[in-house]
Design an enzyme around this catalytic site. Sequence first.
Site, PDB file in Angstrom:
ATOM      1  N   SER A 144     -18.625   3.929  11.723  1.00 21.77           N
ATOM      2  CA  SER A 144     -18.132   2.660  11.994  1.00 21.77           C
ATOM      3  C   SER A 144     -16.666   2.637  11.488  1.00 21.77           C
ATOM      4  O   SER A 144     -16.540   2.469  10.363  1.00 21.77           O
ATOM      5  CB  SER A 144     -19.108   1.531  11.780  1.00 21.77           C
ATOM      6  OG  SER A 144     -18.395   0.395  12.050  1.00 21.77           O
ATOM      7  N   LYS A 170     -17.670   4.138  16.621  1.00 25.30           N
ATOM      8  CA  LYS A 170     -17.581   2.954  16.963  1.00 25.30           C
ATOM      9  C   LYS A 170     -16.258   2.247  15.895  1.00 25.30           C
ATOM     10  O   LYS A 170     -15.973   2.650  15.109  1.00 25.30           O
ATOM     11  CB  LYS A 170     -19.045   2.112  16.426  1.00 25.30           C
ATOM     12  CG  LYS A 170     -18.797   0.786  16.108  1.00 25.30           C
ATOM     13  CD  LYS A 170     -20.132  -0.010  15.662  1.00 25.30           C
ATOM     14  CE  LYS A 170     -19.979  -1.065  14.656  1.00 25.30           C
ATOM     15  NZ  LYS A 170     -21.514  -1.510  14.244  1.00 25.30           N
ATOM     16  N   LYS A 172     -13.903  -1.291  15.532  1.00 22.05           N
ATOM     17  CA  LYS A 172     -14.046  -2.775  15.370  1.00 22.05           C
ATOM     18  C   LYS A 172     -13.002  -3.233  16.239  1.00 22.05           C
ATOM     19  O   LYS A 172     -11.683  -2.619  16.277  1.00 22.05           O
ATOM     20  CB  LYS A 172     -13.706  -3.104  13.933  1.00 22.05           C
ATOM     21  CG  LYS A 172     -15.010  -2.603  13.022  1.00 22.05           C
ATOM     22  CD  LYS A 172     -16.109  -3.640  13.338  1.00 22.05           C
ATOM     23  CE  LYS A 172     -17.202  -3.435  12.355  1.00 22.05           C
ATOM     24  NZ  LYS A 172     -18.484  -4.163  12.582  1.00 22.05           N
ATOM     25  N   ASP A 197     -17.205  -3.112  18.523  1.00 21.84           N
ATOM     26  CA  ASP A 197     -17.827  -4.047  18.072  1.00 21.84           C
ATOM     27  C   ASP A 197     -17.157  -5.367  17.671  1.00 21.84           C
ATOM     28  O   ASP A 197     -15.790  -4.971  16.815  1.00 21.84           O
ATOM     29  CB  ASP A 197     -18.439  -3.530  16.704  1.00 21.84           C
ATOM     30  CG  ASP A 197     -19.438  -4.591  16.141  1.00 21.84           C
ATOM     31  OD1 ASP A 197     -19.463  -5.660  16.773  1.00 21.84           O
ATOM     32  OD2 ASP A 197     -20.020  -4.396  15.160  1.00 21.84           O
ATOM     33  N   GLU A 222     -20.593  -4.244  21.556  1.00 24.24           N
ATOM     34  CA  GLU A 222     -21.393  -5.156  20.495  1.00 24.24           C
ATOM     35  C   GLU A 222     -20.965  -6.301  20.246  1.00 24.24           C
ATOM     36  O   GLU A 222     -19.973  -6.485  19.904  1.00 24.24           O
ATOM     37  CB  GLU A 222     -21.522  -4.024  19.271  1.00 24.24           C
ATOM     38  CG  GLU A 222     -22.413  -4.380  18.166  1.00 24.24           C
ATOM     39  CD  GLU A 222     -22.547  -3.765  16.950  1.00 24.24           C
ATOM     40  OE1 GLU A 222     -22.212  -2.662  17.142  1.00 24.24           O
ATOM     41  OE2 GLU A 222     -23.086  -4.127  15.877  1.00 24.24           O
ATOM     42  N   ASP A 247     -25.922  -7.834  18.050  1.00 26.72           N
ATOM     43  CA  ASP A 247     -26.352  -7.785  16.835  1.00 26.72           C
ATOM     44  C   ASP A 247     -26.679  -8.834  16.052  1.00 26.72           C
ATOM     45  O   ASP A 247     -27.830  -9.444  16.150  1.00 26.72           O
ATOM     46  CB  ASP A 247     -25.028  -6.968  16.093  1.00 26.72           C
ATOM     47  CG  ASP A 247     -25.191  -6.626  14.679  1.00 26.72           C
ATOM     48  OD1 ASP A 247     -25.967  -7.515  14.086  1.00 26.72           O
ATOM     49  OD2 ASP A 247     -24.087  -6.202  14.154  1.00 26.72           O
ATOM     50  N   LYS A 271     -30.987  -4.013  12.733  1.00 27.55           N
ATOM     51  CA  LYS A 271     -30.465  -4.078  11.030  1.00 27.55           C
ATOM     52  C   LYS A 271     -31.959  -4.722  10.339  1.00 27.55           C
ATOM     53  O   LYS A 271     -31.852  -5.959  10.744  1.00 27.55           O
ATOM     54  CB  LYS A 271     -29.286  -4.856  10.783  1.00 27.55           C
ATOM     55  CG  LYS A 271     -28.150  -4.386  11.430  1.00 27.55           C
ATOM     56  CD  LYS A 271     -26.812  -5.006  10.972  1.00 27.55           C
ATOM     57  CE  LYS A 271     -25.559  -4.476  11.427  1.00 27.55           C
ATOM     58  NZ  LYS A 271     -24.502  -5.384  11.333  1.00 27.55           N
ATOM     59  N   GLY A 299     -25.524  -0.758  10.140  1.00 27.19           N
ATOM     60  CA  GLY A 299     -25.352  -0.641   8.824  1.00 27.19           C
ATOM     61  C   GLY A 299     -24.786  -1.885   8.490  1.00 27.19           C
ATOM     62  O   GLY A 299     -23.832  -2.688   8.794  1.00 27.19           O
TER      63      GLY A 299
END
Length: 381
Positions: A144, A170, A172, A197, A222, A247, A271, A299
């Site tokens: 990520s 991934k 952000k 995400d 996400e 998430d 998670k 994570g």
Amino acid sequence: MNIERIELRMIAMPLVAPFETSFGIERVEEHIIVRVDGDGVTGWGECVASEGPWYSYETNQTAWHVLREFLIPLFWQKEIAAPQDFPRVAARVRGHNMAKAGLEAALWDWFAKANGKSLAQLFHRTQTAVSPSTVPEKITVGVSVGLQATPQALVEQVRNYLAEGYTRIKIKIKPQHDLELVRALRAEFPKIRLQVDANSAYTLHDADIFRAMDEFDLLLIEQPLSNDDIFQHIKLQRELKTAICLDESIHSVDDADAALELGACRIINIKQGRVSGFTEAIKIHDLAAKYNAPVWCGGMLESGIGRAANVALASLPNFKLPGDLSASRRYYHTDIVEPEFIVDAEGKMRVPTGPGIGVQVMPRNLDNVTLSSQVFRKGEA
Ligand code: SMG
Ligand code: MG
């Protein structure tokens, strides 16, 4: 479970590089480490709350408070035979899933060690999605990547991770830093497995941005919308070809059931901390398999203690997509466990095979990062 002593430690570990998301920048990870002892066996767990209520409402201070005043006293009061029994005891406390999960994780490690099994073996025995399921030697993992100063910097960062072996990236995103990033990455790496995400930074008014993402062949988007929302995500998913993955909105197997049945998402990021522990995480894994919905392991910038348990979880059969489980060195110069987690040239990570979490906690390293601690003994509360 004959646990006689519980210890909480607040730890602070500096990250190798700042990690920026739509809700802020993390430079040092503060987590609570939970240690349980009994019958000569030690179990370790990590609570993934952080300093501030940014990712969720929980913070280290609320988690410590809820553990000390409520969860630990409740645990002493009720005899439980196995970690799966803890959620029933903890259910008296509303919410505070990360606090619950921190203690439950230590109980899982203790129980696995007391029975001479690895956590992965125990989790495989517990899941019901595929039977019988066997523990793989390795799992495919992803990385990520936080927000960077420029799209070029992001491209270079991703290039480095690909060179290290990662096969799933991934990134952000946040408003004004979204499509241009995806476009820049796709121009450079047309074929890589890529996902984004948003950490709840958008509203339905931004649907056009996500519609425009359909052309970039993303694995998933996400948590685009609000952190507890199901309804708005249903409306957005209807508009998109790309799968939404939830998430922050999923706190329990019931949330997962609602989201999958109603079409708020097609994929779930699991998670254990967010969903109150491994018991609930495995239930979500099993439920998603019934919907033919893949899951993957999220994570929270864990130390090696939390990472080891996450890798065991991610070895379950319906974890069909690579998780946010990267090498120890992607996060920390010095970890508190040995051996460190490494990613091979094919982007895979070994699933620990030793008892419990299967890695050794290094007492000196742990002491070096400990800010404060408190010990609780059975019969004292
Ligand atoms: O542990 O590699 C990791 C971080 C993965 O991006 C990651 N986590 O929303 O999925 C997420 C974020 C939450 C943590 S941000 C501090
Ligand atoms: Mg996320």
